[in-house]
Design a protein around this motif. Structure first.
Motif, PDB file in Angstrom:
ATOM      1  N   GLU A 158      -4.810   6.212  -5.348  1.00 26.00           N
ATOM      2  CA  GLU A 158      -6.036   5.420  -5.455  1.00 26.00           C
ATOM      3  C   GLU A 158      -6.373   5.144  -6.917  1.00 26.00           C
ATOM      4  OE1 GLU A 158      -9.195   3.094  -4.547  1.00 26.00           O
ATOM      5  OE2 GLU A 158      -7.622   3.789  -3.180  1.00 26.00           O
ATOM      6  N   SER A 159      -6.147   6.115  -7.789  1.00 23.56           N
ATOM      7  CA  SER A 159      -6.407   5.915  -9.220  1.00 23.56           C
ATOM      8  C   SER A 159      -5.507   4.821  -9.791  1.00 23.56           C
ATOM      9  CB  SER A 159      -6.183   7.222  -9.991  1.00 23.56           C
ATOM     10  OG  SER A 159      -7.101   8.212  -9.570  1.00 23.56           O
ATOM     11  N   LEU A 160      -4.244   4.825  -9.401  1.00 23.95           N
ATOM     12  CA  LEU A 160      -3.316   3.801  -9.877  1.00 23.95           C
ATOM     13  C   LEU A 160      -3.709   2.407  -9.371  1.00 23.95           C
ATOM     14  CD1 LEU A 160       0.060   5.711  -9.525  1.00 23.95           C
ATOM     15  CD2 LEU A 160      -0.969   4.889 -11.658  1.00 23.95           C
ATOM     16  N   LYS A 161      -4.152   2.348  -8.117  1.00 21.49           N
ATOM     17  CA  LYS A 161      -4.580   1.056  -7.565  1.00 21.49           C
ATOM     18  C   LYS A 161      -5.792   0.526  -8.338  1.00 21.49           C
ATOM     19  CE  LYS A 161      -2.987   2.241  -2.929  1.00 21.49           C
ATOM     20  NZ  LYS A 161      -3.409   2.632  -1.573  1.00 21.49           N
ATOM     21  N   ARG A 162      -6.741   1.393  -8.617  1.00 20.83           N
ATOM     22  CA  ARG A 162      -7.932   0.965  -9.364  1.00 20.83           C
ATOM     23  C   ARG A 162      -7.564   0.569 -10.796  1.00 20.83           C
ATOM     24  NH1 ARG A 162     -12.912   4.973  -7.500  1.00 20.83           N
ATOM     25  NH2 ARG A 162     -12.666   4.609  -5.269  1.00 20.83           N
ATOM     26  N   LYS A 163      -6.668   1.308 -11.407  1.00 17.65           N
ATOM     27  CA  LYS A 163      -6.243   1.002 -12.770  1.00 17.65           C
ATOM     28  C   LYS A 163      -5.528  -0.356 -12.794  1.00 17.65           C
ATOM     29  CE  LYS A 163      -5.577   2.252 -17.078  1.00 17.65           C
ATOM     30  NZ  LYS A 163      -6.660   2.546 -17.994  1.00 17.65           N
ATOM     31  N   ALA A 164      -4.717  -0.612 -11.784  1.00 20.25           N
ATOM     32  CA  ALA A 164      -4.006  -1.895 -11.709  1.00 20.25           C
ATOM     33  C   ALA A 164      -5.003  -3.046 -11.603  1.00 20.25           C
ATOM     34  CB  ALA A 164      -3.054  -1.896 -10.517  1.00 20.25           C
ATOM     35  N   ARG A 165      -6.071  -2.858 -10.824  1.00 20.17           N
ATOM     36  CA  ARG A 165      -7.093  -3.907 -10.690  1.00 20.17           C
ATOM     37  C   ARG A 165      -7.796  -4.160 -12.024  1.00 20.17           C
ATOM     38  NH1 ARG A 165      -8.582  -0.740  -6.149  1.00 20.17           N
ATOM     39  NH2 ARG A 165      -7.370  -1.394  -4.362  1.00 20.17           N
ATOM     40  N   GLN A 166      -7.920  -3.124 -12.833  1.00 26.06           N
ATOM     41  CA  GLN A 166      -8.543  -3.277 -14.149  1.00 26.06           C
ATOM     42  C   GLN A 166      -7.621  -4.017 -15.126  1.00 26.06           C
ATOM     43  OE1 GLN A 166      -9.493   0.695 -15.471  1.00 26.06           O
ATOM     44  NE2 GLN A 166     -11.107   0.996 -13.932  1.00 26.06           N
ATOM     45  N   MET A 167      -6.334  -3.922 -14.887  1.00 29.49           N
ATOM     46  CA  MET A 167      -5.360  -4.527 -15.799  1.00 29.49           C
ATOM     47  C   MET A 167      -5.164  -6.025 -15.547  1.00 29.49           C
ATOM     48  SD  MET A 167      -2.561  -1.451 -15.763  1.00 29.49           S
ATOM     49  CE  MET A 167      -1.330  -2.370 -16.647  1.00 29.49           C
ATOM     50  N   GLY A 168      -5.454  -6.482 -14.336  1.00 24.26           N
ATOM     51  CA  GLY A 168      -5.250  -7.895 -14.012  1.00 24.26           C
ATOM     52  C   GLY A 168      -5.341  -8.116 -12.518  1.00 24.26           C
ATOM     53  N   ASP A 169      -4.825  -9.265 -12.087  1.00 21.38           N
ATOM     54  CA  ASP A 169      -4.841  -9.597 -10.664  1.00 21.38           C
ATOM     55  C   ASP A 169      -3.695  -8.872  -9.962  1.00 21.38           C
ATOM     56  OD1 ASP A 169      -7.005 -11.316 -10.925  1.00 21.38           O
ATOM     57  OD2 ASP A 169      -5.718 -13.038 -11.408  1.00 21.38           O
ATOM     58  N   VAL A 170      -4.056  -8.115  -8.929  1.00 20.63           N
ATOM     59  CA  VAL A 170      -3.038  -7.400  -8.156  1.00 20.63           C
ATOM     60  C   VAL A 170      -2.408  -8.395  -7.193  1.00 20.63           C
ATOM     61  CG1 VAL A 170      -2.626  -5.549  -6.503  1.00 20.63           C
ATOM     62  CG2 VAL A 170      -4.236  -5.191  -8.378  1.00 20.63           C
ATOM     63  N   MET A 171      -1.125  -8.590  -7.342  1.00 18.59           N
ATOM     64  CA  MET A 171      -0.400  -9.545  -6.506  1.00 18.59           C
ATOM     65  C   MET A 171       0.105  -8.875  -5.233  1.00 18.59           C
ATOM     66  SD  MET A 171      -0.900 -12.060  -8.397  1.00 18.59           S
ATOM     67  CE  MET A 171      -0.018 -13.310  -7.520  1.00 18.59           C
ATOM     68  N   GLU A 172       0.540  -7.637  -5.353  1.00 22.18           N
ATOM     69  CA  GLU A 172       1.119  -6.955  -4.204  1.00 22.18           C
ATOM     70  C   GLU A 172       1.012  -5.443  -4.400  1.00 22.18           C
ATOM     71  OE1 GLU A 172       5.497  -6.357  -2.163  1.00 22.18           O
ATOM     72  OE2 GLU A 172       5.210  -8.066  -3.482  1.00 22.18           O
ATOM     73  N   ILE A 173       0.708  -4.745  -3.295  1.00 22.46           N
ATOM     74  CA  ILE A 173       0.730  -3.280  -3.294  1.00 22.46           C
ATOM     75  C   ILE A 173       1.605  -2.861  -2.124  1.00 22.46           C
ATOM     76  CG2 ILE A 173      -0.582  -1.149  -2.950  1.00 22.46           C
ATOM     77  CD1 ILE A 173      -2.986  -2.484  -4.213  1.00 22.46           C
ATOM     78  N   SER A 174       2.579  -2.066  -2.413  1.00 22.47           N
ATOM     79  CA  SER A 174       3.490  -1.577  -1.378  1.00 22.47           C
ATOM     80  C   SER A 174       3.586  -0.064  -1.527  1.00 22.47           C
ATOM     81  CB  SER A 174       4.862  -2.235  -1.559  1.00 22.47           C
ATOM     82  OG  SER A 174       5.804  -1.638  -0.704  1.00 22.47           O
ATOM     83  N   GLU A 175       3.299   0.621  -0.452  1.00 22.73           N
ATOM     84  CA  GLU A 175       3.428   2.073  -0.506  1.00 22.73           C
ATOM     85  C   GLU A 175       4.060   2.570   0.769  1.00 22.73           C
ATOM     86  OE1 GLU A 175      -0.319   4.397  -0.530  1.00 22.73           O
ATOM     87  OE2 GLU A 175      -1.316   2.491  -0.159  1.00 22.73           O
ATOM     88  N   GLY A 176       4.815   3.634   0.637  1.00 23.19           N
ATOM     89  CA  GLY A 176       5.504   4.200   1.790  1.00 23.19           C
ATOM     90  C   GLY A 176       6.328   5.396   1.377  1.00 23.19           C
ATOM     91  N   THR A 177       7.195   5.773   2.275  1.00 20.35           N
ATOM     92  CA  THR A 177       8.051   6.927   2.032  1.00 20.35           C
ATOM     93  C   THR A 177       9.492   6.453   1.943  1.00 20.35           C
ATOM     94  OG1 THR A 177       6.520   8.279   3.324  1.00 20.35           O
ATOM     95  CG2 THR A 177       8.676   9.217   2.895  1.00 20.35           C
ATOM     96  N   ARG A 178      10.162   6.841   0.884  1.00 16.96           N
ATOM     97  CA  ARG A 178      11.565   6.482   0.688  1.00 16.96           C
ATOM     98  C   ARG A 178      12.431   7.269   1.660  1.00 16.96           C
ATOM     99  NH1 ARG A 178      11.601   7.273  -5.716  1.00 16.96           N
ATOM    100  NH2 ARG A 178      12.079   9.340  -4.937  1.00 16.96           N
TER     101      ARG A 178
END
Length: 191
Positions: A158-178
């Protein structure tokens, strides 16, 4: 002809014992966002996981006799278990003598020795129960640490997602288990 008298006495020995153990872990958060904001995210995740807040910045969860407290001020996790058990052992003794009063005294003396032995056995049983409780907690601690790791992983995600939003427009978020079982988070940001 002499007559012997026999006296039988019965009693029980009881001990109430308190057994318990504590396991403590230290938390640390790598600052992706300001620490206060990350702690707020942690609070929300703890609440979603079923933890309840005390009057301080402490969050607790009771499961299976264990109480886990996450203290965000001290940045620690403490798990405790305390039990109170009453251990009892019945004892009996016999006294034989040519006089009733002497048979009774011999029985009392024998009963006293039986009670002392029983008290020693109860102390040994209390030690065995303490050791068993400590082993159970140590075994359960592996799972608790995995759960804590998952909670912290959610805080970082969640911290990384919020930080990404602060850096610019989030184009895509993909999360899962490798395939190897590791968590993966990919965030594409247009600056």
């Amino acid at each position: 002809m002499s007559q012997t008298y026999q006296c039988q006495l019965k009693d029980s020995v009881s001990r109430t014992v308190r057994i318990g153990d504590t396991i403590k872990h230290t938390l640390s958060l790598t600052e992706i966002l300001p620490l206060d904001e990350m702690k707020q995210i942690f609070r929300e995740i703890l609440q979603d996981a079923g933890f309840s807040q005390d009057d301080q910045d402490r969050w607790s969860l009771s499961e299976g006799g264990d109480e886990t407290v996450v203290d965000l001020e001290a940045m620690s996790v403490v798990t405790t278990r305390e039990e109170q058990k009453t251990l009892t052992q019945d004892v009996a003794a016999t006294g034989r003598a040519y006089r009733p009063s002497l048979a009774r005294q011999v029985a009392r003396d024998n009963l006293k020795h039986q009670k002392e032995r029983a008290a020693t056995r109860l102390e040994q049983e209390a030690g065995r129960l303490q050791q068993q409780l400590s082993q159970e907690m140590a075994s359960a601690d592996v799972e608790r640490r995995e759960i804590l790791h998952l909670l912290l992983q959610q805080v970082y995600a969640e911290s990384l997602k919020r930080k990404a939003r602060q850096m610019g427009d989030v184009m895509e978020i993909s999360e899962g288990t490798r395939p190897d079982g590791e968590y993966e988070l990919i965030i594409k940001v247009e600056t």
